[in-house]
Design a protein around this motif. Structure first.
Motif, PDB file in Angstrom:
ATOM      1  N   ARG A  43     -34.910 -35.355  42.057  1.00 44.21           N
ATOM      2  CA  ARG A  43     -35.391 -35.858  43.214  1.00 44.21           C
ATOM      3  C   ARG A  43     -36.598 -35.172  43.839  1.00 44.21           C
ATOM      4  NH1 ARG A  43     -31.660 -39.743  45.111  1.00 44.21           N
ATOM      5  NH2 ARG A  43     -33.005 -40.297  46.509  1.00 44.21           N
ATOM      6  N   GLU A  44     -37.505 -36.271  44.555  1.00 44.95           N
ATOM      7  CA  GLU A  44     -38.639 -35.599  44.892  1.00 44.95           C
ATOM      8  C   GLU A  44     -38.436 -34.403  45.975  1.00 44.95           C
ATOM      9  OE1 GLU A  44     -38.300 -38.614  44.802  1.00 44.95           O
ATOM     10  OE2 GLU A  44     -39.337 -39.410  43.600  1.00 44.95           O
ATOM     11  N   PHE A  45     -37.568 -34.512  46.956  1.00 49.22           N
ATOM     12  CA  PHE A  45     -37.328 -33.497  47.930  1.00 49.22           C
ATOM     13  C   PHE A  45     -36.859 -32.108  47.418  1.00 49.22           C
ATOM     14  CE2 PHE A  45     -33.272 -35.545  47.518  1.00 49.22           C
ATOM     15  CZ  PHE A  45     -32.379 -34.786  47.539  1.00 49.22           C
ATOM     16  N   VAL A  46     -36.059 -32.108  46.212  1.00 45.22           N
ATOM     17  CA  VAL A  46     -35.891 -31.069  45.612  1.00 45.22           C
ATOM     18  C   VAL A  46     -36.704 -30.218  44.917  1.00 45.22           C
ATOM     19  CG1 VAL A  46     -33.988 -30.165  43.724  1.00 45.22           C
ATOM     20  CG2 VAL A  46     -33.276 -31.947  45.425  1.00 45.22           C
ATOM     21  N   GLN A  47     -37.649 -31.169  44.078  1.00 47.01           N
ATOM     22  CA  GLN A  47     -38.667 -30.642  43.592  1.00 47.01           C
ATOM     23  C   GLN A  47     -39.878 -29.888  44.435  1.00 47.01           C
ATOM     24  OE1 GLN A  47     -39.225 -30.432  40.369  1.00 47.01           O
ATOM     25  NE2 GLN A  47     -37.367 -31.673  39.647  1.00 47.01           N
ATOM     26  N   ALA A  90     -38.762 -28.692  47.345  1.00 45.72           N
ATOM     27  CA  ALA A  90     -38.243 -27.165  47.792  1.00 45.72           C
ATOM     28  C   ALA A  90     -38.637 -26.238  46.649  1.00 45.72           C
ATOM     29  CB  ALA A  90     -36.770 -27.668  48.267  1.00 45.72           C
ATOM     30  N   ARG A  91     -38.465 -26.639  45.465  1.00 42.38           N
ATOM     31  CA  ARG A  91     -38.788 -25.609  44.445  1.00 42.38           C
ATOM     32  C   ARG A  91     -40.021 -25.156  44.516  1.00 42.38           C
ATOM     33  NH1 ARG A  91     -35.965 -28.125  38.905  1.00 42.38           N
ATOM     34  NH2 ARG A  91     -33.801 -27.708  39.331  1.00 42.38           N
ATOM     35  N   ALA A  92     -40.907 -26.052  44.542  1.00 45.94           N
ATOM     36  CA  ALA A  92     -42.492 -25.682  44.603  1.00 45.94           C
ATOM     37  C   ALA A  92     -42.970 -24.774  45.806  1.00 45.94           C
ATOM     38  CB  ALA A  92     -43.222 -27.096  44.897  1.00 45.94           C
ATOM     39  N   ILE A  93     -42.345 -24.850  47.025  1.00 46.49           N
ATOM     40  CA  ILE A  93     -42.750 -24.086  47.807  1.00 46.49           C
ATOM     41  C   ILE A  93     -41.884 -22.557  47.846  1.00 46.49           C
ATOM     42  CG2 ILE A  93     -43.418 -25.907  49.361  1.00 46.49           C
ATOM     43  CD1 ILE A  93     -40.796 -25.885  50.960  1.00 46.49           C
ATOM     44  N   GLY A  94     -41.016 -22.480  46.977  1.00 45.42           N
ATOM     45  CA  GLY A  94     -40.343 -21.414  46.867  1.00 45.42           C
ATOM     46  C   GLY A  94     -39.084 -21.047  47.641  1.00 45.42           C
ATOM     47  N   VAL A  95     -38.163 -22.261  47.934  1.00 38.62           N
ATOM     48  CA  VAL A  95     -37.117 -22.374  48.678  1.00 38.62           C
ATOM     49  C   VAL A  95     -36.107 -21.551  47.851  1.00 38.62           C
ATOM     50  CG1 VAL A  95     -35.174 -23.631  49.795  1.00 38.62           C
ATOM     51  CG2 VAL A  95     -37.660 -24.155  49.967  1.00 38.62           C
ATOM     52  N   PRO A  96     -35.134 -20.645  48.208  1.00 37.40           N
ATOM     53  CA  PRO A  96     -34.152 -20.072  47.460  1.00 37.40           C
ATOM     54  C   PRO A  96     -33.248 -21.104  46.861  1.00 37.40           C
ATOM     55  CG  PRO A  96     -34.577 -18.854  49.255  1.00 37.40           C
ATOM     56  CD  PRO A  96     -35.325 -20.118  49.588  1.00 37.40           C
ATOM     57  N   ILE A  99     -31.319 -24.566  48.604  1.00 33.03           N
ATOM     58  CA  ILE A  99     -31.704 -26.031  47.879  1.00 33.03           C
ATOM     59  C   ILE A  99     -30.172 -26.473  47.632  1.00 33.03           C
ATOM     60  CG2 ILE A  99     -32.288 -27.069  45.941  1.00 33.03           C
ATOM     61  CD1 ILE A  99     -34.731 -25.050  45.499  1.00 33.03           C
ATOM     62  N   LEU A 100     -29.222 -25.618  47.194  1.00 28.38           N
ATOM     63  CA  LEU A 100     -27.944 -26.160  46.915  1.00 28.38           C
ATOM     64  C   LEU A 100     -27.083 -26.584  48.133  1.00 28.38           C
ATOM     65  CD1 LEU A 100     -26.689 -23.815  44.044  1.00 28.38           C
ATOM     66  CD2 LEU A 100     -27.300 -26.095  43.783  1.00 28.38           C
ATOM     67  N   PHE A 101     -27.173 -25.817  48.964  1.00 26.50           N
ATOM     68  CA  PHE A 101     -26.243 -25.833  50.197  1.00 26.50           C
ATOM     69  C   PHE A 101     -26.767 -26.705  51.497  1.00 26.50           C
ATOM     70  CE2 PHE A 101     -24.044 -22.613  47.841  1.00 26.50           C
ATOM     71  CZ  PHE A 101     -22.891 -22.984  47.825  1.00 26.50           C
ATOM     72  N   ARG A 102     -28.001 -26.909  51.402  1.00 27.10           N
ATOM     73  CA  ARG A 102     -28.844 -27.443  52.498  1.00 27.10           C
ATOM     74  C   ARG A 102     -29.503 -28.884  52.105  1.00 27.10           C
ATOM     75  NH1 ARG A 102     -32.064 -22.618  55.889  1.00 27.10           N
ATOM     76  NH2 ARG A 102     -30.167 -21.478  56.607  1.00 27.10           N
ATOM     77  N   GLU A 103     -30.084 -28.908  50.864  1.00 29.43           N
ATOM     78  CA  GLU A 103     -30.786 -29.998  50.458  1.00 29.43           C
ATOM     79  C   GLU A 103     -29.836 -30.911  49.495  1.00 29.43           C
ATOM     80  OE1 GLU A 103     -33.753 -30.694  51.435  1.00 29.43           O
ATOM     81  OE2 GLU A 103     -33.979 -28.687  52.368  1.00 29.43           O
ATOM     82  N   ILE A 104     -29.030 -30.416  48.752  1.00 31.53           N
ATOM     83  CA  ILE A 104     -28.279 -31.267  47.903  1.00 31.53           C
ATOM     84  C   ILE A 104     -26.942 -31.525  48.535  1.00 31.53           C
ATOM     85  CG2 ILE A 104     -27.154 -31.360  45.642  1.00 31.53           C
ATOM     86  CD1 ILE A 104     -29.488 -29.826  44.166  1.00 31.53           C
ATOM     87  N   LEU A 105     -26.153 -30.423  48.969  1.00 29.97           N
ATOM     88  CA  LEU A 105     -24.702 -30.838  49.412  1.00 29.97           C
ATOM     89  C   LEU A 105     -24.759 -31.692  50.284  1.00 29.97           C
ATOM     90  CD1 LEU A 105     -21.956 -29.652  48.917  1.00 29.97           C
ATOM     91  CD2 LEU A 105     -22.284 -28.047  50.625  1.00 29.97           C
ATOM     92  N   PRO A 106     -25.481 -31.885  51.484  1.00 31.63           N
ATOM     93  CA  PRO A 106     -25.212 -32.706  52.435  1.00 31.63           C
ATOM     94  C   PRO A 106     -25.201 -34.387  51.828  1.00 31.63           C
ATOM     95  CG  PRO A 106     -26.901 -31.152  53.465  1.00 31.63           C
ATOM     96  CD  PRO A 106     -26.765 -30.926  51.725  1.00 31.63           C
TER      97      PRO A 106
END
Length: 346
Positions: free
Chosen positions: A236-240, A242-248, A252-259
């Motif tokens: 999904r776009e929000f995960v991509q 987060a990756r692009a701006i260098g989020v660890p 990403i797993l526990f703040r973006e995907i898990l919720p």
């Protein structure tokens, strides 16, 4: 005679607007955006089945927590001159055939146990404890394990995904009940280190071994579910972004995907609790679970089945308590699942 002039369209429009303004509510119902959790909670509060099941579950939790207080409310036995408790044997309350000589009374609300004369209400109240503790602790631990492994497998992919998927398939192919029946005595002997154990020590070891076994064999279904959802969410776009701006990766797993997985996780955990409680009662019934003198509904059902025709009061409280608790937990799990399902009309 002059005819009354017909009102014009403008006049009618003004009058209708005036009536609408006078009858409109002062505060408009302005709906704001709500999260899936808030929507599910609002639906649960309107679900009568969920409310009734929650009350039943809360009742058994209160009974388990305050079992000593409830047992202390019974009167002093006029024969033994003692207060009831779940472990004290009173052979003076049974005849030479082992049948109780006293029935339900203020001193023994459910009568006494055949052969040993122990208070049945005390055994019933304390027997709710192991079922609830094993059910909730095993469900919590297996949920955490399943979520973590599912996140890792779904997000990282590659070798990690293959290994975890192979482990899931391997465990799902095993005959769990037969393995549990074999593992519990083996673990008991290993932990005893060749020494003799008291019945209390045996029951304590089996209690914790049973929790570990249920956790080890209970995480695969949720892990597979989480893995599939994460595979979809990672593109999904929000995960991509987060990756692009260098989020660890951890964030990403526990703040973006898990919720976004809270709904399926809660549903899985709510369904796992009654399943684990049933497992505990079944294993105790088969002799591989908790043993005497620990009070357990499954153990009571196993002991009472042979005297059901003679003394049904020994069997029915445990059967009714276990059935009602498992049914309430199962229906509550169904209600939670429907609350998180936007297509449900319940």
């Amino acid at each position: 005679m002059n005819a009354m002039p017909e009102p014009s369209a403008v006049t009618l429009t003004e009058e209708s607007d005036e009536r609408a303004s006078t009858t409109a509510p002062e505060h408009q119902d302005v709906r704001t955006g709500r999260s899936p959790g808030q929507v599910a909670w609002a639906r649960l509060k309107r679900d009568k089945v969920a409310i009734i099941c929650s009350v039943i579950i809360l009742f058994f939790i209160v009974v388990a927590i305050f079992a000593p207080l409830l047992v202390s409310l019974e009167a002093i036995d006029p024969i033994t001159k003692a207060k009831a408790d779940p472990g004290t044997v009173h052979t003076e309350l049974v005849d030479f055939n082992g049948l109780p000589t006293v029935g339900a009374s203020s001193a023994h609300w459910l009568g006494v146990e055949p052969r040993l004369g122990r208070d049945l209400f005390a055994r019933w109240a304390y027997g709710a404890r192991p079922s609830l503790i094993i059910g909730f602790v095993a469900a919590f631990a297996s949920t955490v394990l399943g979520v973590v492994l599912g996140l890792v497998a779904g997000y990282l992919g590659g070798v990690a995904d293959k290994i975890i998927s192979w482990v899931i398939d391997f465990f799902l192919s095993l005959p769990i009940l037969l393995l549990v029946l074999a593992i519990i005595p083996i673990m008991q002997k290993r932990l005893a280190a060749g020494g003799d154990l008291t019945p209390e020590e045996t029951s304590t070891i089996r209690f914790w071994v049973l929790i570990v076994i249920l956790v080890v064999f209970g995480w695969m279904g949720l892990a597979r579910l989480v893995r599939g959802e994460v595979k979809s969410l990672r593109e999904r776009e929000f995960v991509q972004a987060a990756r692009a701006i260098g989020v660890p990766t951890r964030s990403i797993l526990f703040r973006e995907i898990l919720p976004n997985l809270v709904g399926p996780i809660i549903v899985s955990a709510s369904i796992a609790v009654p399943a684990y409680i049933t497992y505990e009662a079944t294993l105790s019934y088969l002799g591989a679970g908790l043993v005497e003198p620990t009070a357990s509904w499954g153990r009571t059902i196993a002991d009472a089945q042979n005297l059901f025709a003679t003394y049904p009061l020994w069997l029915w409280p445990s059967v009714i308590g276990l059935s009602l608790l498992v049914l309430a937990l199962s229906l509550l799990g169904d209600s939670i699942r429907d609350a998180f399902d936007p297509t449900s009309r319940r």
